[in-house]
Scaffold this motif. Structure first.
Motif, PDB file in Angstrom:
ATOM      1  N   SER A 108       7.545  39.077 -34.945  1.00  0.00           N
ATOM      2  CA  SER A 108       8.112  39.503 -36.218  1.00  0.00           C
ATOM      3  C   SER A 108       9.375  40.299 -35.932  1.00  0.00           C
ATOM      4  N   SER A 109      10.282  40.294 -36.891  1.00  0.00           N
ATOM      5  CA  SER A 109      11.569  40.928 -36.626  1.00  0.00           C
ATOM      6  C   SER A 109      11.432  42.444 -36.583  1.00  0.00           C
ATOM      7  N   VAL A 110      12.255  43.027 -35.756  1.00  0.00           N
ATOM      8  CA  VAL A 110      12.254  44.474 -35.599  1.00  0.00           C
ATOM      9  C   VAL A 110      13.231  45.060 -36.624  1.00  0.00           C
ATOM     10  N   PRO A 111      12.847  46.123 -37.332  1.00  0.00           N
ATOM     11  CA  PRO A 111      13.752  46.697 -38.320  1.00  0.00           C
ATOM     12  C   PRO A 111      15.071  47.120 -37.676  1.00  0.00           C
ATOM     13  N   ALA A 112      16.134  46.936 -38.425  1.00  0.00           N
ATOM     14  CA  ALA A 112      17.462  47.178 -37.884  1.00  0.00           C
ATOM     15  C   ALA A 112      17.666  48.647 -37.516  1.00  0.00           C
ATOM     16  N   ASP A 113      16.982  49.533 -38.242  1.00  0.00           N
ATOM     17  CA  ASP A 113      17.203  50.954 -37.999  1.00  0.00           C
ATOM     18  C   ASP A 113      16.316  51.490 -36.875  1.00  0.00           C
ATOM     19  N   ALA A 114      15.531  50.620 -36.249  1.00  0.00           N
ATOM     20  CA  ALA A 114      14.644  51.093 -35.187  1.00  0.00           C
ATOM     21  C   ALA A 114      15.461  51.659 -34.028  1.00  0.00           C
ATOM     22  N   ASP A 115      14.950  52.758 -33.504  1.00  0.00           N
ATOM     23  CA  ASP A 115      15.691  53.453 -32.457  1.00  0.00           C
ATOM     24  C   ASP A 115      15.336  52.869 -31.100  1.00  0.00           C
ATOM     25  N   ILE A 116      15.899  51.710 -30.788  1.00  0.00           N
ATOM     26  CA  ILE A 116      15.610  51.127 -29.477  1.00  0.00           C
ATOM     27  C   ILE A 116      16.895  50.669 -28.812  1.00  0.00           C
ATOM     28  N   GLU A 117      16.856  50.800 -27.506  1.00  0.00           N
ATOM     29  CA  GLU A 117      17.969  50.316 -26.726  1.00  0.00           C
ATOM     30  C   GLU A 117      17.600  48.908 -26.293  1.00  0.00           C
ATOM     31  N   VAL A 118      18.245  47.924 -26.907  1.00  0.00           N
ATOM     32  CA  VAL A 118      17.882  46.549 -26.608  1.00  0.00           C
ATOM     33  C   VAL A 118      18.507  46.148 -25.275  1.00  0.00           C
ATOM     34  N   THR A 119      17.659  45.664 -24.352  1.00  0.00           N
ATOM     35  CA  THR A 119      18.191  45.230 -23.067  1.00  0.00           C
ATOM     36  C   THR A 119      19.043  43.983 -23.292  1.00  0.00           C
ATOM     37  N   PRO A 120      20.044  43.749 -22.424  1.00  0.00           N
ATOM     38  CA  PRO A 120      20.881  42.549 -22.589  1.00  0.00           C
ATOM     39  C   PRO A 120      20.024  41.288 -22.641  1.00  0.00           C
ATOM     40  N   LEU A 121      19.016  41.250 -21.793  1.00  0.00           N
ATOM     41  CA  LEU A 121      18.135  40.086 -21.741  1.00  0.00           C
ATOM     42  C   LEU A 121      17.473  39.876 -23.097  1.00  0.00           C
ATOM     43  N   LEU A 122      16.976  40.973 -23.672  1.00  0.00           N
ATOM     44  CA  LEU A 122      16.266  40.862 -24.943  1.00  0.00           C
ATOM     45  C   LEU A 122      17.225  40.437 -26.055  1.00  0.00           C
ATOM     46  N   SER A 123      18.465  40.952 -26.024  1.00  0.00           N
ATOM     47  CA  SER A 123      19.368  40.561 -27.104  1.00  0.00           C
ATOM     48  C   SER A 123      19.724  39.089 -26.982  1.00  0.00           C
ATOM     49  N   GLU A 124      19.819  38.570 -25.740  1.00  0.00           N
ATOM     50  CA  GLU A 124      19.988  37.119 -25.572  1.00  0.00           C
ATOM     51  C   GLU A 124      18.791  36.381 -26.159  1.00  0.00           C
ATOM     52  N   GLY A 125      17.615  36.901 -25.863  1.00  0.00           N
ATOM     53  CA  GLY A 125      16.389  36.272 -26.351  1.00  0.00           C
ATOM     54  C   GLY A 125      16.326  36.247 -27.869  1.00  0.00           C
ATOM     55  N   ILE A 126      16.660  37.371 -28.479  1.00  0.00           N
ATOM     56  CA  ILE A 126      16.592  37.453 -29.946  1.00  0.00           C
ATOM     57  C   ILE A 126      17.561  36.454 -30.578  1.00  0.00           C
ATOM     58  N   LYS A 127      18.763  36.363 -29.993  1.00  0.00           N
ATOM     59  CA  LYS A 127      19.763  35.447 -30.535  1.00  0.00           C
ATOM     60  C   LYS A 127      19.256  34.000 -30.456  1.00  0.00           C
ATOM     61  N   ILE A 128      18.693  33.658 -29.307  1.00  0.00           N
ATOM     62  CA  ILE A 128      18.190  32.290 -29.130  1.00  0.00           C
ATOM     63  C   ILE A 128      17.045  32.026 -30.104  1.00  0.00           C
ATOM     64  N   TRP A 129      16.155  33.003 -30.220  1.00  0.00           N
ATOM     65  CA  TRP A 129      14.997  32.858 -31.109  1.00  0.00           C
ATOM     66  C   TRP A 129      15.452  32.576 -32.539  1.00  0.00           C
ATOM     67  N   LYS A 130      16.477  33.322 -32.977  1.00  0.00           N
ATOM     68  CA  LYS A 130      16.981  33.130 -34.343  1.00  0.00           C
ATOM     69  C   LYS A 130      17.543  31.724 -34.520  1.00  0.00           C
ATOM     70  N   SER A 131      18.361  31.318 -33.550  1.00  0.00           N
ATOM     71  CA  SER A 131      19.013  30.019 -33.737  1.00  0.00           C
ATOM     72  C   SER A 131      17.990  28.884 -33.623  1.00  0.00           C
ATOM     73  N   LEU A 132      17.015  29.033 -32.750  1.00  0.00           N
ATOM     74  CA  LEU A 132      15.972  27.996 -32.643  1.00  0.00           C
ATOM     75  C   LEU A 132      15.227  27.878 -33.963  1.00  0.00           C
ATOM     76  N   ASN A 133      14.918  29.033 -34.564  1.00  0.00           N
ATOM     77  CA  ASN A 133      14.195  29.009 -35.833  1.00  0.00           C
ATOM     78  C   ASN A 133      15.026  28.355 -36.924  1.00  0.00           C
ATOM     79  N   GLU A 134      16.328  28.710 -36.936  1.00  0.00           N
ATOM     80  CA  GLU A 134      17.204  28.125 -37.960  1.00  0.00           C
ATOM     81  C   GLU A 134      17.281  26.610 -37.822  1.00  0.00           C
ATOM     82  N   ASN A 135      17.293  26.144 -36.574  1.00  0.00           N
ATOM     83  CA  ASN A 135      17.468  24.708 -36.348  1.00  0.00           C
ATOM     84  C   ASN A 135      16.140  23.959 -36.260  1.00  0.00           C
ATOM     85  N   ASN A 136      15.042  24.669 -36.511  1.00  0.00           N
ATOM     86  CA  ASN A 136      13.722  24.053 -36.373  1.00  0.00           C
ATOM     87  C   ASN A 136      13.596  23.384 -35.001  1.00  0.00           C
ATOM     88  N   ALA A 137      13.986  24.117 -33.965  1.00  0.00           N
ATOM     89  CA  ALA A 137      14.073  23.524 -32.623  1.00  0.00           C
ATOM     90  C   ALA A 137      13.076  24.151 -31.651  1.00  0.00           C
TER      91      ALA A 137
END
Lengths: 298, 277, 444
Positions: free
Chosen positions: C367-396
């Motif tokens: 589930s998505s993490v609230p935007a105001d959450a106080d977390i330092e997103v690791t570069p790896l995780l931000s890559e992961g989140i981006k991919i996850w979003k685009s995969l979901n959008e493309n039903n891929a």
């Protein structure tokens, strides 16, 4: 048999044996009989078992995987029996000539693996063999044998010997100690006589020591062969029968069939065949390896 | 009397071979202890390099985080009753088979020897379902009762053969004195059986401490796991943390090594002579 | 109770009859079975960093419920698969457990009524607001044994993508240019690294399922999202075949790599987890596996993550993945109180709070993490989140092929080592997989 002075009427005798027999009967002997019956059924563990007679045993004959497991077991026997017994005899002959103190020290060290849980030894050796982190391959590289630093437990050719060597390592000290205790039994005057006859070390060994050690050799063979047929812990912890069944033995197969694939009847048949093998081997060893004076003793 | 007297002492090359074999036997344990004292960075320096200082915290990790405290406690909770009750029952049944007459004695004896030969794997499926139907899965009883039952044949035969070697006159004298059987068993036979019972205890201790299949199948709850089985599942979780894994292994085998060093002669003579019976 | 048992055996043991001692054990064990408000939980978070997150979450759940006992057991994936069904059917297992989706675990357990539907909890807590239909469908099994429809039997807390980890530094040293835009680029990069005398692929096959991930990942990267129906039908048990040119081709690619020395030397003898550790220490250029290794991989800043690229012409290649093993309630949780507590537990595990905790440790929450959450997103995780979003959008988001039949995972495990060793041809492997699948379809 003469009656013991302690004997009394049956009803009061039974009090002594009933507790033990009841718990043994209900938790070991009963289940053995149940396994025999179960092996004649097809049962998934939930619905009622279907009686299929010898169907499972007939299927076993055509089961390639089962034969593979038997073949693996036969190869493992070399490492469980032949290697430790030969090595044990040779080492015992060498140790025999040492002074008491050194003899005791060597006995203590070589016997050590035998008291350990084989499951934990499997886990330890699994780590020793790890090609990336394990000490074994690091040692090979250190002495310039890096080309032989293979992925032992993942290599189809070497995985069975790699597992087998652990069994040899586990048993050879035990065999040696067993033979040493047998040599203690031998009348020293026999050696003296041999010496007077001018027999030399190796001849004495082959013509006097070895024949007299036959009872111990028989025991060692029996124990190690039975252990190889029973083998489960070591293989389970090292390879779980893999890769691709390269180290599968009947007991691991029984475990997979029963507890993973819910074919309990078939699994029981595999286990029963293993048990029968033990009886056969037991009988064969008793018949074949007889002390040569067996005729006059009792 | 030294048995080697009169024979020429083994030549040096032979002794070197012997000690090489001894080394081979001990090295895995040595490496185990060495690795259990390293940090993970130490480990990358090579398996044979000494750590700068010993990292005993690996043992704390294994003991607390790895639940080896629980496993250790469980192993003790299982071994103590299995050994004591098996010896008690084995003594009683052994007494019966040695001195008393009852119907089907021969058949019952054969039944016992069958139980000694058949591997646990052969009857583990019915045993598992028996435990399931009686609701004993995930209890100490599931670990203790079957292991007592599995120990009874050996304990019985072992005790019976030891008792048969007692001098007949002592027993006869006791009977003539008018002592009751339970009294004779307790006051006359048992004191003479102490050496045999301690050897038996050693056997049962090792077998029970090392048992793998029974706890693998009959319990699935972490809080009932014994050491070897705890070690197996621990390996699944800590494969990449070798120092803690090896510390765990040391915790499992340390009591065995300790007992072995204390009772070393008894171990060797007991285990080899026991094998010949 | 134990004091009684021990004192009984330590006191002149012979005086008391052995029967009494036996009775004491039985009495003890029976009394041990009566548990006051205990929630037994099994999960598969076996790596140290994931276990630490679970310890934190469990701790907070216990704080909120001081009156209950949490009996928590961690099992690695293989052992969970092996013991879960057996334990629950024996009537003594977990109340709440992680369970693998698909026919092998969840499907069989539903068939034997070992799991309880969680639809009431979904309605009560609104879990469906945070997770898409297509993700929840993976936890659905009908009474007739159809996959993907019917009552919902679980919900996951983590998202999963099987993709390509790459070590930027190793690639740069070998002169490989980034980004890799197509599968052809990936192959060329592997060749280049091999020529440079380095290990292209870090992999370990002795334990874990990295071969399966590699095979499925490559196959599905060749499928465009618009052509996914055949794959969906296959995994959801509507029929189809494993014997496709794509499957055979990817088996061939993987076999060639293995045979030509593209894999880490000694890969057959190390586990998947070992391989990850070696990869983190800088060995190897690529590693194909899932996002559940984020927490381990973040230790090396050179390591990045991307989907396995599709060949030229495939616009939206599928990525194997979806969600991690589902949280489910078993038939052990019979009483309403236990069931409610189990629901509450799962609700916490899929909560925002839990998602933030996972993200903080570098993992990808479902589930998505609230935007105001106080977390330092690791570069790896931000890559992961981006991919996850685009995969979901493309039903891929693709599928784990081992979900297709109850024995498929074992068939994979038994045969992929033979493929890599060259003892089985790609076609033979695919035939075995297909035979397994067709046998299952016939038995349904």
């Amino acid at each position: 048999m003469s009656r013991s002075p302690l004997d009394a009427k049956v009803s009061s005798n039974l009090i002594f044996i009933l507790p033990g027999l009841l718990i043994y009967g209900s938790l070991v002997f009963g289940p053995i009989i149940a396994a025999l019956v179960l092996s004649l059924t097809s049962w998934n563990g939930i619905s009622a078992p279907d009686w299929i007679g010898f169907g499972n045993y007939i299927s076993l004959i055509a089961d390639e995987v089962f034969f593979k497991s038997l073949k693996n077991n036969a190869i493992l026997m070399i490492f469980y029996c032949a290697v430790p017994v030969c090595l044990g005899v040779a080492l015992a002959a060498l140790v025999w000539n040492l002074k008491q103190k050194e003899q005791l020290a060597l006995r203590t060290l070589l016997f050590l693996p035998y008291i350990m849980p084989t499951a934990v030894l499997g886990i330890i050796w699994h780590w020793l063999y790890n090609p990336a982190f394990g000490p074994f391959n690091q040692a090979l590289k250190l002495v310039g044998l890096g080309d032989y630093a293979l992925p032992w437990l993942g290599d189809f050719t070497f995985v069975l010997p790699a597992v087998g060597i652990v069994a040899s390592w586990y048993f050879f000290g035990f065999c040696m100690v067993l033979f040493l205790s047998g040599m203690q039994r031998i009348d020293p005057s026999l050696f003296e006589a041999a010496k007077v006859d001018g027999a030399r070390g190796i001849r004495t060994f082959f013509f006097i020591t070895l024949p007299l050690l036959l009872p111990e050799i028989r025991i060692a063979l029996l124990l190690t062969i039975i252990a190889s047929i029973k083998s489960f812990d070591l293989i389970f912890t090292m390879t779980r029968g893999g890769p691709a069944n390269a180290t599968l033995v009947p007991n691991i197969y029984m475990y997979q069939l029963g507890f993973q694939l819910n074919r309990y009847g078939y699994a029981a048949a595999v286990a029963i065949v293993g048990a029968i093998l033990i009886f056969v081997v037991n009988y064969a060893v008793h018949r074949l390896v007889r002390p040569n004076h067996a005729g006059d003793a009792s | 009397m030294s048995q080697s007297s009169g024979l020429n002492t083994t030549a040096w090359p032979m002794r070197i071979i012997l000690w090489l074999f001894a080394l081979m036997t001990v090295i895995p344990f040595g490496l185990l202890i060495l690795t259990s004292l390293k940090s993970r960075p130490d480990l990358l320096q090579g398996a044979f390099v000494l750590p700068e200082y010993p990292h005993f915290e690996n043992y704390v990790s294994a003991w607390i985080d790895g639940h080896f405290n629980v496993y250790f406690q469980n192993s003790v909770f299982v071994v103590v009753p299995v050994v004591t009750i098996s010896i008690a029952l084995g003594t009683l049944t052994g007494f019966g088979f040695a001195f008393l007459s009852f119907p089907f004695k021969r058949t019952l004896f054969v039944m016992m020897t069958i139980g000694m030969m058949v591997p646990t794997e052969a009857f583990i499926i019915p045993l598992y379902y028996e435990m399931r139907y009686t609701g004993l899965i995930n209890t100490y009883a599931a670990l203790i009762l079957p292991q007592i039952a599995m120990s009874i044949p050996f304990a019985t035969i072992f005790m019976a053969s030891a008792m048969r070697q007692l001098p007949q006159e002592i027993l006869e004298a006791a009977v003539l004195d008018g002592a009751r059987r339970s009294y004779i068993l307790r006051r006359v036979i048992l004191p003479l059986m102490v050496p045999a019972m301690s050897t038996l205890a050693l056997f049962l201790f090792i077998w029970t401490w090392n048992e793998f299949l029974i706890p693998l199948i009959l319990v699935n709850d972490d809080s009932f796991r014994t050491l070897p089985i705890g070690m197996l599942f621990f390996q699944g979780r800590y494969t990449v943390n070798t120092p803690v894994l090896t510390a765990g292994a040391v915790i499992v085998i340390a009591p065995l090594i300790l007992a072995y060093l204390i009772f070393q002669r008894k171990f060797i003579s007991g285990l080899t002579s026991g094998a010949t019976k | 109770m134990f004091r009684r048992l021990i004192s009984c055996s330590a006191s002149p043991a012979v005086r008391r009859s052995a029967v009494l001692a036996g009775a004491a054990i039985i009495g003890f064990s029976l009394s041990g079975m009566v548990r006051a408000e205990t929630l037994t939980v099994w999960d598969d978070h076996d790596s140290e960093s994931r276990a630490a997150v679970m310890a934190e979450l469990n701790g907070r759940f216990k704080e909120a419920h001081p009156d209950i006992t949490l009996d928590h057991t961690i099992r690695d994936f293989a052992d969970l698969n092996m013991t879960l069904k057996l334990a629950v059917s024996s009537g003594d297992g977990p109340d709440v457990t992680k369970v693998n989706q698909g026919a092998g675990a969840m499907g069989l357990m539903v068939k034997e009524h070992l799991l309880v539907p969680v639809d009431d909890f979904i309605a009560e807590y609104g879990w469906d607001k945070n997770q898409s239909e297509s993700l929840l469908a993976r936890d659905r099994w009908s009474d007739k044994g159809e996959f993907g429809v019917g009552p919902t039997y679980g919900i996951s807390s983590l998202a999963e993508i099987v993709g390509l980890y790459y070590n930027e530094k190793v690639l740069a040293d070998a002169g490989v240019e980034l980004p890799l835009k197509s599968f052809e680029d990936l192959k060329a990069a592997a060749d280049k690294i091999k020529e440079a005398g380095k290990t292209p692929f870090m992999i370990g096959t002795a334990k874990g399922h990295l071969t399966l991930h590699m095979l499925a990942g490559i196959t599905q990267a060749h499928i465009d999202a618009s052509d996914r129906k055949a794959l969906d039908d296959l995994v959801y048990g509507h029929g189809g075949t494993f014997d496709t040119p794509g499957n055979v081709e990817s088996a061939k690619i993987v076999q060639d790599w293995a045979q030509d020395g593209y894999f880490f030397n000694g890969y057959q003898g190390i586990s998947g987890d070992d391989a990850v550790q070696l990869f983190v220490s800088g060995e190897g250029a690529f590693l194909i596996s899932g996002t559940w290794y984020f927490g381990d991989m973040k230790a090396n800043p050179d390591i990045h993550f991307m989907p396995i690229p599709g060949p030229k012409g495939v616009e939206h290649p599928l990525s194997v993945g979806g969600v991690d093993l589902a949280w489910a309630i078993t038939s052990i949780a019979k009483e309403d109180g236990t069931k409610a507590l189990a629901g509450e537990y799962i609700n916490y595990m899929v909560s925002e709070d839990a998602a933030v905790t996972w993200a903080k440790a570098g993992y990808l929450p479902a589930s998505s993490v609230p935007a105001d959450a106080d977390i330092e997103v690791t570069p790896l995780l931000s890559e992961g989140i981006k991919i996850w979003k685009s995969l979901n959008e493309n039903n891929a988001i693709g599928h784990y092929p081992d979900w297709a039949s109850p024995t498929m995972l074992k068939t994979f495990d038994d045969n992929t080592p033979l493929l890599l060793a060259g003892q089985e041809t790609p076609q033979e492997l695919i035939d075995k997989l297909d035979a397994d699948y067709q046998a299952y379809m016939k038995s349904k």
